[in-house]
Design a protein around this motif. Structure first.
Motif, mmCIF file in Angstrom:
data_model
loop_
_atom_site.group_PDB
_atom_site.id
_atom_site.type_symbol
_atom_site.label_atom_id
_atom_site.label_comp_id
_atom_site.label_asym_id
_atom_site.label_seq_id
_atom_site.Cartn_x
_atom_site.Cartn_y
_atom_site.Cartn_z
ATOM 1 N N THR A 23 5.362 -12.560 -6.894
ATOM 2 C CA THR A 23 4.194 -12.086 -7.644
ATOM 3 C C THR A 23 3.148 -13.191 -7.763
ATOM 4 O OG1 THR A 23 5.573 -10.542 -8.900
ATOM 5 C CG2 THR A 23 3.431 -11.098 -9.834
ATOM 6 N N ALA A 24 3.606 -14.412 -8.021
ATOM 7 C CA ALA A 24 2.685 -15.549 -8.134
ATOM 8 C C ALA A 24 1.938 -15.805 -6.830
ATOM 9 C CB ALA A 24 3.462 -16.791 -8.565
ATOM 10 N N LEU A 25 2.549 -15.421 -5.717
ATOM 11 C CA LEU A 25 1.889 -15.561 -4.413
ATOM 12 C C LEU A 25 0.922 -14.413 -4.132
ATOM 13 C CD1 LEU A 25 4.963 -16.674 -2.235
ATOM 14 C CD2 LEU A 25 3.006 -18.089 -2.921
ATOM 15 N N GLY A 26 0.842 -13.450 -5.061
ATOM 16 C CA GLY A 26 -0.053 -12.308 -4.889
ATOM 17 C C GLY A 26 0.474 -11.263 -3.921
ATOM 18 N N LEU A 27 1.804 -11.189 -3.778
ATOM 19 C CA LEU A 27 2.400 -10.321 -2.762
ATOM 20 C C LEU A 27 3.049 -9.064 -3.331
ATOM 21 C CD1 LEU A 27 4.095 -13.062 -0.546
ATOM 22 C CD2 LEU A 27 1.768 -12.132 -0.401
ATOM 23 N N VAL A 28 2.980 -8.880 -4.646
ATOM 24 C CA VAL A 28 3.650 -7.750 -5.294
ATOM 25 C C VAL A 28 2.625 -6.931 -6.059
ATOM 26 C CG1 VAL A 28 5.431 -7.059 -6.951
ATOM 27 C CG2 VAL A 28 5.788 -9.071 -5.496
ATOM 28 N N TYR A 29 2.735 -5.607 -5.982
ATOM 29 C CA TYR A 29 1.828 -4.753 -6.750
ATOM 30 C C TYR A 29 2.598 -3.576 -7.354
ATOM 31 C CZ TYR A 29 1.756 -1.477 -2.759
ATOM 32 O OH TYR A 29 2.109 -0.581 -1.764
ATOM 33 N N PRO A 30 2.114 -3.060 -8.496
ATOM 34 C CA PRO A 30 2.749 -1.891 -9.103
ATOM 35 C C PRO A 30 2.394 -0.631 -8.327
ATOM 36 C CG PRO A 30 0.843 -2.533 -10.389
ATOM 37 C CD PRO A 30 1.007 -3.581 -9.323
ATOM 38 N N ALA A 31 3.374 0.219 -8.112
ATOM 39 C CA ALA A 31 3.185 1.466 -7.364
ATOM 40 C C ALA A 31 3.572 2.627 -8.268
ATOM 41 C CB ALA A 31 4.038 1.460 -6.096
ATOM 42 N N TYR A 32 2.622 3.523 -8.531
ATOM 43 C CA TYR A 32 2.799 4.543 -9.562
ATOM 44 C C TYR A 32 3.199 5.915 -9.029
ATOM 45 C CZ TYR A 32 0.750 1.263 -12.874
ATOM 46 O OH TYR A 32 0.523 0.168 -13.661
ATOM 47 N N LEU A 33 3.104 6.134 -7.736
ATOM 48 C CA LEU A 33 3.411 7.458 -7.209
ATOM 49 C C LEU A 33 4.890 7.784 -7.375
ATOM 50 C CD1 LEU A 33 1.401 7.608 -3.847
ATOM 51 C CD2 LEU A 33 0.746 8.489 -6.099
ATOM 52 N N THR A 34 5.169 9.022 -7.765
ATOM 53 C CA THR A 34 6.542 9.499 -7.832
ATOM 54 C C THR A 34 6.998 9.911 -6.423
ATOM 55 O OG1 THR A 34 5.914 11.793 -8.209
ATOM 56 C CG2 THR A 34 6.112 10.368 -10.151
ATOM 57 N N ARG A 35 8.292 10.106 -6.272
ATOM 58 C CA ARG A 35 8.800 10.565 -4.971
ATOM 59 C C ARG A 35 8.180 11.907 -4.596
ATOM 60 N NH1 ARG A 35 13.518 8.115 -7.198
ATOM 61 N NH2 ARG A 35 14.402 6.502 -5.850
ATOM 62 N N ALA A 36 8.013 12.791 -5.582
ATOM 63 C CA ALA A 36 7.422 14.103 -5.306
ATOM 64 C C ALA A 36 5.977 13.967 -4.859
ATOM 65 C CB ALA A 36 7.511 14.985 -6.552
ATOM 66 N N GLU A 37 5.238 13.058 -5.456
ATOM 67 C CA GLU A 37 3.842 12.859 -5.064
ATOM 68 C C GLU A 37 3.738 12.268 -3.664
ATOM 69 O OE1 GLU A 37 1.691 12.181 -9.391
ATOM 70 O OE2 GLU A 37 2.740 10.505 -8.435
ATOM 71 N N ILE A 38 4.647 11.367 -3.335
ATOM 72 C CA ILE A 38 4.656 10.813 -1.972
ATOM 73 C C ILE A 38 4.956 11.914 -0.965
ATOM 74 C CG2 ILE A 38 5.832 9.217 -0.412
ATOM 75 C CD1 ILE A 38 6.444 7.480 -2.887
ATOM 76 N N ALA A 39 5.988 12.717 -1.256
ATOM 77 C CA ALA A 39 6.358 13.802 -0.349
ATOM 78 C C ALA A 39 5.218 14.798 -0.194
ATOM 79 C CB ALA A 39 7.613 14.503 -0.857
ATOM 80 N N GLY A 40 4.525 15.094 -1.297
ATOM 81 C CA GLY A 40 3.410 16.032 -1.241
ATOM 82 C C GLY A 40 2.267 15.514 -0.393
ATOM 83 N N ALA A 41 1.948 14.232 -0.547
ATOM 84 C CA ALA A 41 0.862 13.640 0.237
ATOM 85 C C ALA A 41 1.188 13.655 1.722
ATOM 86 C CB ALA A 41 0.598 12.215 -0.235
ATOM 87 N N VAL A 42 2.428 13.332 2.045
ATOM 88 C CA VAL A 42 2.841 13.323 3.449
ATOM 89 C C VAL A 42 2.827 14.743 4.015
ATOM 90 C CG1 VAL A 42 4.764 12.846 5.012
ATOM 91 C CG2 VAL A 42 4.200 11.229 3.182
ATOM 92 N N ALA A 43 3.319 15.719 3.232
ATOM 93 C CA ALA A 43 3.349 17.109 3.699
ATOM 94 C C ALA A 43 1.944 17.627 3.963
ATOM 95 C CB ALA A 43 4.049 17.987 2.665
ATOM 96 N N ARG A 44 0.998 17.300 3.086
ATOM 97 C CA ARG A 44 -0.388 17.754 3.284
ATOM 98 C C ARG A 44 -0.995 17.120 4.529
ATOM 99 N NH1 ARG A 44 -0.245 17.050 -2.342
ATOM 100 N NH2 ARG A 44 -1.200 14.980 -2.181
ATOM 101 N N ALA A 45 -0.723 15.850 4.727
ATOM 102 C CA ALA A 45 -1.266 15.166 5.902
ATOM 103 C C ALA A 45 -0.690 15.741 7.189
ATOM 104 C CB ALA A 45 -0.978 13.672 5.810
#
Length: 291
Positions: free
Chosen positions: A91-113
């Protein structure tokens, strides 16, 4: 001369099966042949599924097979602080970020694409790469989740991580990949996208904990199934970022069922305990796994 150190690292979230027997025996015998050490590690970061009863079953199964190991046994659940320290460093190296999408939201985005004809990139295990919070939620909804401190995962920013790591990554393979790869293997962690390093309900991930554990325990030889061959690319990246030593890797064949499917603890395939209760001997197990 460095003493070779091998390890077998099961998760107590189900009963050991024939595939585990193969990996454990190969590690034990390789350590003995090299005059090295054999360690047993319990990978129990998933506190919801891992139980003391299943852990006890692992000890029983391995002892029945004639294996013995050094004590004390390292349990990952006792070392969450170690993984937090590594995560803080990334994190101190700036390499980590918070990710808020749920598994369902990820699946939905991929399905729409994909419904729109877009070919969505997937990692070597077939899972879709992370689409990014802003791209799915939009700036306003994302801001609301951040402000509300909604539960989130922590992911590695792969593009930034590769820039910080610098130069090509590789590992030495003394076994073989799924296509027979061996020798010096070029690592391509970008294929995995922004991998998870921690979840809201689990303070670490397999990728992060395994490299910390191997380094902490002085493991020199990682011998495991071919299903983890491609994941080694992520492990090499994390080792580079965290200044950890690089073990020699050996990926062995898998034990498959009659349909060619990899054995699974979740389906109770060829559980060693069940085979023992049915009258099988350790020699029978060796024959069943081709040793």
């Amino acid at each position: 001369m460095t003493t070779p150190v091998f390890r077998f690292a099961p998760s107590p979230n189900g009963q050991l099966h024939l595939g585990h027997a193969l990996s454990a025996i190969l590690n034990f015998e390789a350590a003995r042949a090299a005059g090295g050490r054999f360690l047993l590690r319990i990978e129990d970061i998933d506190r919801a599924r891992c139980t003391p009863e299943l852990e006890a079953g692992i000890f029983t199964d391995l002892a029945w097979l004639g294996l013995h190991w050094e004590t004390p046994v390292r349990r990952q659940s006792d070392h969450f602080g170690d993984y937090r320290t590594a995560l803080d460093r990334l994190t101190a190296l700036g390499l980590v970020y918070p990710a808020y999408l749920t598994r369902a939201e990820i699946a939905g985005a991929v399905a729409r694409a994909e419904a729109a004809g877009k070919l969505w990139p997937r990692d070597p295990d077939g899972a879709p790469l992370y689409p990014g919070d802003a791209a799915v939620l939009g700036p306003e909804a994302l801001h609301q989740r951040i402000a509300a401190s909604t539960g989130h995962a922590l992911r590695l920013d792969m593009k930034k991580a590769l820039r910080v790591a610098g130069g090509p990554l590789f590992w030495e393979e003394t076994g073989a990949g799924p296509d027979g790869e061996r020798g010096r293997i070029a690592a391509d962690p970008a294929r995995w996208g922004d991998v998870v390093l921690a979840r809201k309900d689990t303070p670490t991930s397999y990728h992060l904990s395994v490299v910390i554990d191997d380094a902490t325990q002085g493991v020199t030889h990682v011998m495991r199934g071919q299903d983890l061959f491609q994941a080694t690319a992520v492990h090499r990246l994390l080792q580079q970022l965290l200044d950890l030593p690089r073990p020699v890797y050996h990926h062995h064949r898998l034990v498959l069922d009659e349909t060619g499917r990899k054995l699974s603890k979740s389906r109770g395939d060829t559980a060693l305990g069940a085979l023992r209760e049915s009258g099988a001997s350790p020699d029978d197990i060796r024959r069943m796994i081709g040793l």
